[in-house]
Motif scaffolding. Structure first.
Motif, PDB file in Angstrom:
ATOM      1  N   ILE A  12      11.316  60.885  34.583  1.00 41.90           N
ATOM      2  CA  ILE A  12      12.190  61.402  35.472  1.00 41.90           C
ATOM      3  C   ILE A  12      12.827  62.296  34.806  1.00 41.90           C
ATOM      4  O   ILE A  12      12.973  63.740  35.333  1.00 41.90           O
ATOM      5  N   ASN A  13      13.310  62.312  33.454  1.00 37.54           N
ATOM      6  CA  ASN A  13      14.513  63.143  33.088  1.00 37.54           C
ATOM      7  C   ASN A  13      13.735  63.777  31.911  1.00 37.54           C
ATOM      8  O   ASN A  13      14.153  64.971  31.484  1.00 37.54           O
ATOM      9  N   GLY A  14      12.524  63.650  31.667  1.00 39.56           N
ATOM     10  CA  GLY A  14      11.889  64.286  30.397  1.00 39.56           C
ATOM     11  C   GLY A  14      12.470  64.049  29.165  1.00 39.56           C
ATOM     12  O   GLY A  14      13.112  65.235  28.402  1.00 39.56           O
ATOM     13  N   PHE A  15      12.876  62.920  28.973  1.00 37.58           N
ATOM     14  CA  PHE A  15      13.648  62.818  27.553  1.00 37.58           C
ATOM     15  C   PHE A  15      12.896  63.257  26.444  1.00 37.58           C
ATOM     16  O   PHE A  15      11.825  63.248  26.096  1.00 37.58           O
ATOM     17  N   THR A  16      13.728  63.992  25.534  1.00 37.95           N
ATOM     18  CA  THR A  16      13.344  64.808  24.270  1.00 37.95           C
ATOM     19  C   THR A  16      13.150  63.559  23.312  1.00 37.95           C
ATOM     20  O   THR A  16      12.256  63.450  22.226  1.00 37.95           O
ATOM     21  N   THR A  17      14.156  62.809  23.296  1.00 39.11           N
ATOM     22  CA  THR A  17      14.517  61.823  22.383  1.00 39.11           C
ATOM     23  C   THR A  17      15.691  60.814  22.964  1.00 39.11           C
ATOM     24  O   THR A  17      16.028  61.073  24.094  1.00 39.11           O
ATOM     25  N   ILE A  18      15.658  59.469  22.222  1.00 40.35           N
ATOM     26  CA  ILE A  18      16.376  58.397  22.744  1.00 40.35           C
ATOM     27  C   ILE A  18      17.555  58.122  21.806  1.00 40.35           C
ATOM     28  O   ILE A  18      17.358  58.058  20.739  1.00 40.35           O
ATOM     29  N   ALA A  19      18.859  57.766  22.455  1.00 44.91           N
ATOM     30  CA  ALA A  19      19.860  56.877  21.523  1.00 44.91           C
ATOM     31  C   ALA A  19      19.693  55.522  22.089  1.00 44.91           C
ATOM     32  O   ALA A  19      19.973  55.275  23.214  1.00 44.91           O
ATOM     33  N   LEU A  20      19.686  54.679  21.019  1.00 50.02           N
ATOM     34  CA  LEU A  20      19.593  53.207  21.343  1.00 50.02           C
ATOM     35  C   LEU A  20      20.731  52.616  21.027  1.00 50.02           C
ATOM     36  O   LEU A  20      21.389  52.694  19.659  1.00 50.02           O
ATOM     37  N   THR A  21      21.814  51.821  21.847  1.00 50.44           N
ATOM     38  CA  THR A  21      22.905  51.336  21.175  1.00 50.44           C
ATOM     39  C   THR A  21      23.004  49.917  21.395  1.00 50.44           C
ATOM     40  O   THR A  21      22.258  49.210  22.017  1.00 50.44           O
ATOM     41  N   LYS A  22      24.101  49.438  20.870  1.00 46.30           N
ATOM     42  CA  LYS A  22      24.568  48.056  20.777  1.00 46.30           C
ATOM     43  C   LYS A  22      23.606  46.939  19.982  1.00 46.30           C
ATOM     44  O   LYS A  22      23.201  46.102  20.426  1.00 46.30           O
ATOM     45  N   LEU A  23      22.786  47.777  19.124  1.00 45.77           N
ATOM     46  CA  LEU A  23      22.065  46.976  18.284  1.00 45.77           C
ATOM     47  C   LEU A  23      22.520  45.587  17.720  1.00 45.77           C
ATOM     48  O   LEU A  23      21.905  44.541  17.987  1.00 45.77           O
ATOM     49  N   ASP A  24      23.879  45.658  17.563  1.00 41.10           N
ATOM     50  CA  ASP A  24      24.480  44.684  16.724  1.00 41.10           C
ATOM     51  C   ASP A  24      24.589  43.483  17.574  1.00 41.10           C
ATOM     52  O   ASP A  24      24.935  42.347  17.245  1.00 41.10           O
ATOM     53  N   VAL A  25      24.698  43.745  18.753  1.00 39.44           N
ATOM     54  CA  VAL A  25      24.947  42.875  19.792  1.00 39.44           C
ATOM     55  C   VAL A  25      24.032  41.621  19.778  1.00 39.44           C
ATOM     56  O   VAL A  25      24.276  40.345  20.102  1.00 39.44           O
TER      57      VAL A  25
END
Length: 449
Positions: free
Chosen positions: A335-348
């Motif tokens: 839907i958004n046409g993401f160019t790239t992704i930021a992945l958060t909260k890996l440490d959790v």
């Protein structure tokens, strides 16, 4: 996968930041990190139902209306025409941030003359609406956002530009309260006084007036001049009024397309779209949630909630926790046409020995090839899971890809393959510097890394 963007006009970078799940993905930190490399930061929809948290050292800033760029003293912040603004909430937030040492002035904070206002009766109507829905309630923050957007769509809303004229403001309040009071009284509440609403609103609008300007003209002029613009969304894709889990959605367009509507910038000006996702999924309020950890998995959900501090920044409500939903995230990416992704909260996820990822849905024995449009169908779907081994060692504060545990790298690579968009950033903690940026990503080029 990454697509070539249209060449920017006069070298201007205009990036949209969008949540890819049900909100609370960590947009505040990511926008704060990006804002250093942009001239202007814009909120393009929503109201003070949003809650973005920015952690800088020992200081934590909680933002509801103002863009995350406000913590950078040399950035211009814009509240776009797609927002609905409660003047009282605006000034309460401004005073709180000033007390924390931030500069909130008309020179650096611009409010769109086309943004609609949240008035006192909108808050009351929000309560009556939820009461009327009973078990089918949406679970709103009860701050008047939905009713304000209803008035906007019904062509009876009051914009900041309209409210600057006291005669127009009074006439529209009187007209709107005739209908609003019928509903308010029907639910056993006392009718509201038009005089009282006018006096309260007019006082607030007079204070707001120095901030109000034509932000659409300002942003387009800035784009022509080659200034860089960061467009910050509130809530997230699965709460979008058109594309989300309707009717359990917010009242505005939260997607990348909504950034154009809510700012007045043409689609061809957008040079990139950054999707924000957690390594797991959360949801606040009511509505279907296929990967929610319930039953035997409730203990895992509680562990994630405590490790991730999963409580609403606006309301303090505990968030429902679930496994990463790659099927829903693919839908958001499309839907958004993401160019790239930021992945958060890996440490959790450091504490888990096994981690599940939803890679598809099954409904009535049939595997689905598209995200369900009907909320009741989404309640009934059976998630199709793949289980990956956990790494059970700390990733908190790691800043280099090579320093991550091998199993953590495998998990990230699996998510990237399943969603079909490169992951350009991995957040390993709440602070700015607790971040990994992959050098060959679009995000690295936006940051000049």
């Amino acid at each position: 996968m990454k697509r070539a963007a249209r060449p920017p006009e006069n070298g201007s970078r205009i990036i949209v930041v969008v949540g890819a799940q049900w909100g609370d993905e960590g947009k505040g930190k990511i926008v704060d990190l990006l804002a250093e490399r942009f001239d202007i930061v814009v909120r393009y929809q929503g109201g003070h139902n949003a809650g973005h948290s920015v952690q800088i050292g020992s200081r934590s800033y909680v933002l509801h209306l103002l863009p995350s760029g406000i913590v950078h003293p040399d950035k211009t912040c814009v509240l776009g025409n797609g927002m609905v603004i409660d003047p009282q909430a605006f000034f309460e937030e401004a005073e709180r941030l000033r007390a924390q040492g931030l500069k909130v002035t008309p020179e650096r904070v611009l409010v769109s003359s086309r943004a609609h206002l949240i008035l006192p009766y909108h808050r009351v109507l929000d309560h009556t609406s939820e009461e009327r829905l009973g078990n089918e309630r949406v679970g709103t923050t009860l701050r008047g956002i939905g009713p304000a957007y209803e008035d906007k769509a019904g062509r009876r809303g009051i914009r900041t530009a309209d409210a600057l004229n006291p005669e127009v403001l009074r006439a529209r309040i009187e007209r709107n309260l005739e209908d609003a009071n019928r509903i308010i009284v029907a639910y056993g509440r006392q009718a509201m006084s038009a005089d009282q609403v006018f006096e309260e609103t007019w006082r607030a609008v007079q204070h707001l007036a120095p901030f109000v300007t034509d932000t659409t003209a300002f942003l387009n002029r800035a784009a022509r001049e080659g200034r860089s613009i960061l467009l910050e969304g509130a809530q997230a894709t699965l709460l979008d009024v058109d594309h989300g889990t309707y009717p359990f959605v917010t009242s505005s367009s939260t997607t990348a397309g909504g950034a154009c509507i809510g700012s007045g910038l043409a689609p061809h000006r957008i040079t990139g779209v950054l999707g924000i996702v957690r390594t797991y999924t959360t949801r606040v309020g009511e509505g279907p949630f296929p990967t929610e950890m319930v039953g035997e998995e409730m203990a895992i959900g509680n562990l994630i909630r405590e490790r991730g501090r999963e409580y609403g920044a606006s309301t303090g409500r505990p968030r429902r926790c679930g496994w990463f939903d790659a099927f829903a995230t693919r839908y958001a990416a499309e839907i958004n046409g993401f160019t790239t992704i930021a992945l958060t909260k890996l440490d959790v996820l450091d504490a888990l020995d096994k981690i599940k990822v939803c890679i598809g849905y099954r409904l009535d024995g049939r595997e689905l090839d598209s995200f369900p449009a009907v909320a009741q169908d989404l309640r009934r779907v059976e998630p199709i899971y793949t289980t990956l081994p956990g790494w059970q060692t700390s990733t908190l504060g790691v800043t280099n890809w090579e320093e991550l545990p091998e199993r953590a790298r495998q998990y990230i690579a699996f998510l990237e393959d399943e969603v079909g968009v490169p992951i350009g950033l991995i957040s390993t903690g709440p602070e700015r510097n607790q971040t990994i940026i992959t050098r060959d990503s679009a995000l690295a080029s936006w940051l000049g890394a």
